[in-house]
Design an enzyme around this catalytic site. Structure first.
Site, PDB file in Angstrom:
ATOM      1  N   CYS A 192     -10.613  -5.495   2.403  1.00 41.84           N
ATOM      2  CA  CYS A 192     -10.485  -5.657   1.127  1.00 41.84           C
ATOM      3  C   CYS A 192     -11.937  -6.638   0.604  1.00 41.84           C
ATOM      4  O   CYS A 192     -12.800  -6.093  -0.070  1.00 41.84           O
ATOM      5  CB  CYS A 192      -9.612  -6.377   0.652  1.00 41.84           C
ATOM      6  N   CYS A 219     -12.176  -3.067  -1.333  1.00 45.76           N
ATOM      7  CA  CYS A 219     -11.871  -3.239  -2.805  1.00 45.76           C
ATOM      8  C   CYS A 219     -13.054  -3.982  -3.314  1.00 45.76           C
ATOM      9  O   CYS A 219     -13.679  -3.351  -4.641  1.00 45.76           O
ATOM     10  CB  CYS A 219     -10.669  -4.200  -2.875  1.00 45.76           C
ATOM     11  N   LYS A 252     -16.841  -2.035  -3.057  1.00 45.20           N
ATOM     12  CA  LYS A 252     -16.689  -1.051  -3.945  1.00 45.20           C
ATOM     13  C   LYS A 252     -16.536  -1.135  -5.353  1.00 45.20           C
ATOM     14  O   LYS A 252     -17.284  -0.685  -6.180  1.00 45.20           O
ATOM     15  CB  LYS A 252     -15.363  -0.212  -3.361  1.00 45.20           C
ATOM     16  N   TYR A 270      -7.975   8.371  -2.785  1.00 41.14           N
ATOM     17  CA  TYR A 270      -8.614   6.882  -3.592  1.00 41.14           C
ATOM     18  C   TYR A 270     -10.103   7.064  -3.200  1.00 41.14           C
ATOM     19  O   TYR A 270     -11.197   6.724  -4.332  1.00 41.14           O
ATOM     20  CB  TYR A 270      -7.959   5.991  -2.755  1.00 41.14           C
ATOM     21  N   GLU A 327     -13.409   7.545  -5.970  1.00 39.20           N
ATOM     22  CA  GLU A 327     -14.025   6.420  -6.191  1.00 39.20           C
ATOM     23  C   GLU A 327     -15.681   6.317  -5.707  1.00 39.20           C
ATOM     24  O   GLU A 327     -16.602   6.092  -6.724  1.00 39.20           O
ATOM     25  CB  GLU A 327     -13.453   5.098  -5.515  1.00 39.20           C
ATOM     26  N   HIS A 341      -4.048  -3.484 -32.340  1.00 34.36           N
ATOM     27  CA  HIS A 341      -4.615  -2.732 -33.167  1.00 34.36           C
ATOM     28  C   HIS A 341      -6.103  -3.124 -33.369  1.00 34.36           C
ATOM     29  O   HIS A 341      -6.107  -4.157 -33.940  1.00 34.36           O
ATOM     30  CB  HIS A 341      -4.134  -2.169 -34.300  1.00 34.36           C
ATOM     31  N   GLU A 356      -2.185   0.296 -27.125  1.00 30.41           N
ATOM     32  CA  GLU A 356      -1.149   0.415 -28.193  1.00 30.41           C
ATOM     33  C   GLU A 356      -0.645   1.763 -28.257  1.00 30.41           C
ATOM     34  O   GLU A 356       0.654   1.981 -28.711  1.00 30.41           O
ATOM     35  CB  GLU A 356      -1.674   0.006 -29.764  1.00 30.41           C
TER      36      GLU A 356
END
Ligand code: NDP
Length: 451
Positions: free
Chosen positions: A43, A48, A51, A177, A181, A435, A440
């Site tokens: 990672c 992770c 990347k 993945y 990516e 908002h 939302e």
């Protein structure tokens, strides 16, 4: 205190191994970790984090393009790949030193070198044998590539994070993945990217609407997705690679990257000698308490082939340290684990896909929304956001939530908490929206999809 040198020796200082070791050390156990590379694991060093830094780097191209209709002009824009890689590496060095300090501050001894099990209580590292009451295997995984002629010319995500220069064209094989990516990163930085997938669509296992929406967005960004295609062989002529495909055609590229899954790093660890059983795919078999077939040997993270995600490995490592050294026996909960694909745009998801929900509940209610985010009404970018809620009509519980679009990972993390608490669709509906935001939409979807 036992007669062994340590209470716990962990092999592998990645996310899962470090979490277990530093907690165990903090609880007062005598702990050593062996690591043959730098501390940090996939990672931090090869996955992770680097990347995502490259993804941030690539996104500035979009921001500058989108800024024009907001009144900005940029006179001279160019990108310096070497600078991005250098700065990314500086950040990895910083994280590596934080990890080293975490171990030190919790009295965990770092043994540098490849750890091998000599028996169920002895580990050899760099020629020295040390004994321990418990062993944790947390060695993670490594890119796996099909053995076709010329595969030695292909790079994996490891090398893609360290390229000396950007190629003009790049072929990425795989539709998971990592493939999507990296397609986003390199296309964003101006590389002509072709993604070759053997299936008919990217991201097997994800909700069908997310898969289809993302492949459309990737194509809008100039990424070619060649589906139902396999590479038979790779040849190198000068600086160009020629890929022979199953349809008899061939493709030329300056760089071929494979992202065809990852395999557990179990070779050369002496696991058989210590009586640790492996699955057919080479990963370590464990029970729900992370215990292997040898009762004092445990395994967490990608080496076990459960869910290959950093936060899951961390939870497994945490649960193990609690069980062994803090009198708190508990299991990791694998339900409603959220995850994100940092594609461009990203996908994030928690709970069941529509297919899985239909199988489990028979009939389900689907609420969805497909819209142009407010920012792009002025920027002019032709990019959609797609959101989807899947509801069990009998209980009204939201059983799946999926989003493709900007900020999806940030939004779905919050929804994952609601789903962990068993939130119903009526509770989503009675929640006040923020908002104006994309998020939302998740509390304003009122109409069920027909059919
Ligand atoms: P994935 O398992 O996600 O995807 C592998 C891809 O390679 C699939 O599209 C698969 O095709 C294809 N494939 C497998 N074998 C072959 C072959 N022989 N020839 C051609 N194609 C092949 O693996 P990744 O390498 O992308 O990632 C590994 C894991 O790491 C992920 O599953 C994930 O758990 C984790 N990860 C998580 C990230 C995140 O959280 N953002 C980021 C990166 C990785 P098919 O679908 O047809 O089987």
């Amino acid at each position: 205190m036992s007669d062994y040198d340590y209470d716990l020796i962990t092999i592998g200082a990645g996310s899962g191994g470090v979490r277990a070791s530093r907690l165990a050390g903090g609880y007062g156990a005598r702990v050593a970790v062996c690591e043959e590379d730098r501390v940090g694991g996939t990672c931090v060093l090869r996955g992770c984090i680097p990347k995502k830094l490259l993804i941030y780097g690539a996104h500035y191209a979009d921001y500058m393009e989108d800024a024009e209709n907001y009144g900005w002009t940029f006179d001279s824009v160019k990108h310096d790949w070497s600078k991005l890689i250098e700065n990314k590496n500086t950040e990895l060095d910083r994280l590596n030193s934080i990890y080293l300090n975490i171990l030190k501050n919790n009295n965990v001894v770092l043994k540098e070198g490849h750890g091998v099990l000599i028996d169920e209580h002895t580990v050899e590292v760099s020629g020295n044998r040390i004994t321990t009451e418990n062993i944790l295997i947390a060695v993670g995984g490594w890119p796996s590539m099909p053995s076709i002629p010329g595969i030695e010319y292909a790079i994996s995500s490891n090398e893609a994070l360290e390229l000396n220069a950007l190629p003009k064209r790049m072929v990425i094989v795989g539709g998971g993945y990592i493939a999507v990516e990296f397609a986003g990163i390199f296309a964003g930085l101006g590389v002509e990217v072709t993604e070759i997938i053997r299936a008919d669509n990217i991201l097997r296992g994800f909700d069908i609407d997310m898969r289809t929406s993302l492949s459309k967005e990737m194509e809008k960004r100039g990424i070619t997705i060649k589906s139902d295609t396999e590479v038979r062989s790779i040849e190198k002529h000068g600086d160009i690679f020629f890929l022979q495909l199953n349809d008899g055609k061939s493709m030329e590229t300056e760089c071929a990257m494979y992202a065809t899954g990852r395999k557990a790093n179990t070779k050369g660890l002496g696991l058989e000698i210590a009586g640790v059983e492996l699955s057919d795919n080479g990963s370590i078999k464990v029970d729900k308490y992370n215990r292997t077939s040898q009762p004092n040997i445990y395994a967490v993270g990608d080496v076990t082939d459960r869910i290959q995600l950093t936060p899951v490995a961390i939870q497994e490592g945490h649960a193990l340290a609690d069980m062994l050294f803090n009198q708190n026996t508990r299991m990791t909960d694998y339900t409603n684990v959220p995850s994100a694909v940092f594609s461009t745009p990203p996908i994030a998801t928690v709970g069941l896909t529509e297919d899985e929900a239909c199988k489990k509940y028979g009939e389900v209610d689907i609420y969805d929304s497909n819209f142009k985010p407010l920012v792009h009404t002025i920027s002019g970018r032709d990019e959609r956001s797609v959101m989807k809620l899947i509801v069990d009509p009998k209980s009204d519980i939201v059983v799946g939530c999926h989003m493709m679009g900007a900020d999806a990972p940030e939004i779905i993390q919050g929804i994952a908490i609601a789903m962990k608490c068993g939130a119903t669709k009526s509770q989503f509906d009675s929640t006040t929206g923020i908002h104006p935001s994309s998020a939302e939409e998740f509390v304003t979807m009122r109409s069920k999809r027909n059919g």
